[in-house]
Design an enzyme around this catalytic site. Structure first.
Site, mmCIF file in Angstrom:
data_model
loop_
_atom_site.group_PDB
_atom_site.id
_atom_site.type_symbol
_atom_site.label_atom_id
_atom_site.label_comp_id
_atom_site.label_asym_id
_atom_site.label_seq_id
_atom_site.Cartn_x
_atom_site.Cartn_y
_atom_site.Cartn_z
ATOM 1 N N HIS A 216 0.819 -1.212 0.000
ATOM 2 C CA HIS A 216 0.000 0.000 0.000
ATOM 3 C C HIS A 216 0.859 1.270 0.000
ATOM 4 O O HIS A 216 1.914 1.342 0.624
ATOM 5 C CB HIS A 216 -0.931 0.016 1.208
ATOM 6 N N HIS B 45 12.540 -1.409 -12.079
ATOM 7 C CA HIS B 45 12.377 -2.856 -12.227
ATOM 8 C C HIS B 45 12.365 -3.488 -10.839
ATOM 9 O O HIS B 45 13.361 -3.413 -10.110
ATOM 10 C CB HIS B 45 13.519 -3.434 -13.068
#
Length: 216
Positions: A137, A146
């Protein structure tokens, strides 16, 4: 059905091809890579060099693009070199990925099989959220990042442009990973990491600087 052209035909490109095939609303229309010297039509898709973008768009006006290159710096260079707009890139999410309805994901980003994107996460453009990676979250993930397979970002982590979080690395809440930095595989990040360094270990420590500009 969305026609998708990928730019890049290496190992990452193979995975993207299978992701496209796994979805019911996409089909592979073309593979563009420097190894192809001429633009040609094959039995299943077109092939050609990246500069064939214009010709491909003439033949398939609704084609959407995804840069299937694992290297963050090269991915940025290609995104700028192709001369395409934001709406010309597709965001691809594997059917087995779990993505919160409140998450925001930028153009050209790919979410691989088994990845989890939680509530209010923000993911930029042309990112790779690889197999089984977790963005918890309130994560803020900038462009060209990446997250390698099984990398885990706890809540409210910020990852700056072009950073690479290695396979199986874990990051505790509210950490900042600096731009174009690399977190080694299996590392445990418990302190923020500045721009353009490599950090590794448990706990992660800076082991070297990264001198290249990575500006594309």
């Amino acid at each position: 059905m969305k026609n998708v052209a990928i730019v890049g035909d290496g190992g990452h490109g193979k995975v993207i091809r299978e992701l496209i095939n796994a979805r019911s609303d996409t089909r592979l229309a073309a593979v563009l890579d420097d190894k192809f010297k001429t633009f040609e039509g094959g039995k299943e898709w077109y092939t050609g060099p990246p500069k064939a973008v214009t010709e491909l768009r003439r033949l398939i006006p609704d084609v959407l693009f995804l840069i299937a290159v694992g290297n963050n710096s090269v991915r940025k260079q290609l995104a700028e070199r192709l001369g395409l707009g934001k709406d010309d890139f597709i965001t691809l999410i594997h059917p087995s990925a779990i993505v919160s309805k409140s998450a925001v994901i930028g153009e050209g980003t790919v979410i691989m099989a088994g990845a989890i994107i939680q509530a209010d996460a923000r993911i930029g453009a042309h990112c790779i959220i690889n197999t089984g990676a977790v963005a918890e979250h309130d994560n803020q993930i900038s462009d060209y990042v990446h997250l390698s397979p099984r990398a885990t970002l706890s809540g409210a982590v910020s990852v700056q442009e072009g950073a690479h979080v290695g396979t199986g690395a874990s990051v505790i809440p509210q950490i900042i990973i600096g731009a174009w930095s690399i977190v080694g595989a299996g590392s445990a990040v418990i302190r923020s990491i500045p721009d353009r360094v490599t950090a590794a270990g448990a706990p992660a420590r800076i082991i070297s600087s990264i001198q290249t500009s990575n500006k594309g």
